[in-house]
Motif scaffolding. Structure first.
Motif: not given
Length: 403
Positions: A302-305, A317-323, A334-345
């Motif tokens: 993956y290479s995303h902005d 950084v840590a990863v749980r089930k691809g997230r 939180l960052y889901d590279p498959e969906e190219m989605a970001w969430w600020e917690l």
């Protein structure tokens, strides 16, 4: 009517007796319960106590727990010494106090695996921390679920601690690799050395002088090996390669896929070693996955902005089930590279924001103190894995030769 009730109760007792007699069925049922509840259920009967304490039950329970890991956040140098569990959606679900920590402070969490969490008193500094007072190294292995804490015996005297890492073997067996500077009164030069603590023997073993040293306590254990960064020759703050070692104490040198930046991290991505490089000035994150099936090959998955201007100064950084869970000095994403989605917690003031680190955590009943009898019993019930030999040059001199 009384006879009907009596017969019904007798039938119910007989049915449950059948379940208990089928030990495998009962063990399967118990393995689906939280570890804390299992600790309470040990008092139900001698059978339940024996079953819950058995190695097979612990092995089955941790296999269930691995299916639904959570994130664990620990604020650096938090005098309250609480750990915070975060679920897959980024919601705070539990605050877990560190057992027997009333008189402790300045603890640093360095790893989490199979329900065991390792702490160090030595201040391995995150990127954003200022200078702090150096202390004598103390290492503690902790199981937050059982509230067991094991103070690891002290190793050899040292002039300076360089790095530390933990490898895990058969379920709860572990080895601690310690890199340090040694200087004797009769020697003018300082040499780097490595020694290993084994949980099965309870002792340290020296390996001799070291050609390459790992960078601090930041490391990753995945797929049977520990991985550290090695600093580049041009800049000691930037990784230049990767050092790895397995439970059999075989060391390897692994080149990086490209020139990386200071904000680079090693993570477990679906059971493989992955490299996360965060380029702050370009607002870009690259994720590389190592393909190590004989030849070392990195794939750029993956290479995303990066969409958040506040996502700078990444600390952990840590990863749980691809997230992916990113921790900065003051923000969490939180960052889901498959969906190219970001969430600020947003956790408001739920816990201190003093450069916290994040790991994945799987609740377990595994012991922190492992005896030789425990290890021998596990080896009898665990099939022997094939040996893996490396053609890479061993990185330790003295006790080791080229392989």
């Amino acid at each position: 009517m009384d006879g009907v009730v009596f017969n019904h109760n007798r039938e119910r007792r007989a049915t449950w007796s059948d379940v208990e007699s089928a030990v495998d069925v009962l063990a399967n049922i118990l393995s689906r319960l939280p570890a804390k509840e299992l600790l309470q259920f040990k008092t139900v009967s001698k059978l339940w106590y024996k079953l819950i304490k058995s190695f097979d039950s612990k092995k089955l329970q941790i296999s269930r727990s691995r299916e639904e890991p959570v994130y664990m956040i620990y604020p650096f140098m938090d005098v309250i010494t609480n750990m915070y569990l975060i679920d897959a959606s980024g919601k705070l679900i539990e605050k877990v106090p560190l057992p027997n920590s009333e008189n402790l402070s300045s603890l640093c969490m360095i790893c989490s695996y199979n329900g065991l969490v390792c702490f160090s008193s030595y201040p391995w500094l995150p990127y954003s921390m200022a200078d702090v007072i150096m202390t004598e190294l103390e290492i503690r292995m902790c199981n937050p679920a059982t509230r067991e804490v094991r103070l690891i015996p002290k190793g050899s005297p040292s002039g300076e601690e360089i790095a530390i890492g933990v490898a895990f073997g058969l379920i709860s067996e572990y080895k601690i690799f310690r890199f340090f500077l040694h200087k004797s009164e009769s020697e003018e030069t300082v040499r780097s050395e490595c020694e290993i603590y084994s949980s099965s023997t309870g002792t340290w073993k020296g390996l001799g002088t070291v050609e390459h040293c790992a960078m601090g306590a930041y490391h990753l254990f995945v797929n049977g090996k520990v991985y550290w960064f090695i600093s580049s020759e041009a800049d000691s703050e930037i990784p230049g390669a990767i050092l790895s070692v397995d439970m059999e104490e075989n060391f390897r040198f692994i080149p990086l896929p490209e020139e990386v930046c200071e904000r680079s991290f090693l993570v477990d991505f679906e059971g493989c070693l992955a490299l996360v490089a965060v380029y702050e000035y370009d607002a870009l994150v690259n994720i590389w996955v190592l393909n190590d099936d004989g030849n070392i090959d990195w794939d750029l998955e993956y290479s995303h902005d990066i969409p958040f201007a506040s996502m700078v100064s990444i600390e952990s950084v840590a990863v749980r089930k691809g997230r992916f869970f990113f921790v900065t000095t003051e923000h969490y994403f939180l960052y889901d590279p498959e969906e190219m989605a970001w969430w600020e917690l947003r956790f408001d003031d739920e816990f201190e924001k003093i450069s916290p680190v994040v790991f994945t955590y799987k609740e377990s009943l595994l012991p922190c103190k492992v005896t030789e009898l425990w290890v021998q019993k596990k080896r009898k019930t665990t099939s022997k894995e094939p040996e893996h030999r490396s053609d890479h040059l061993c990185l330790l001199s003295g006790n080791f030769a080229a392989r």
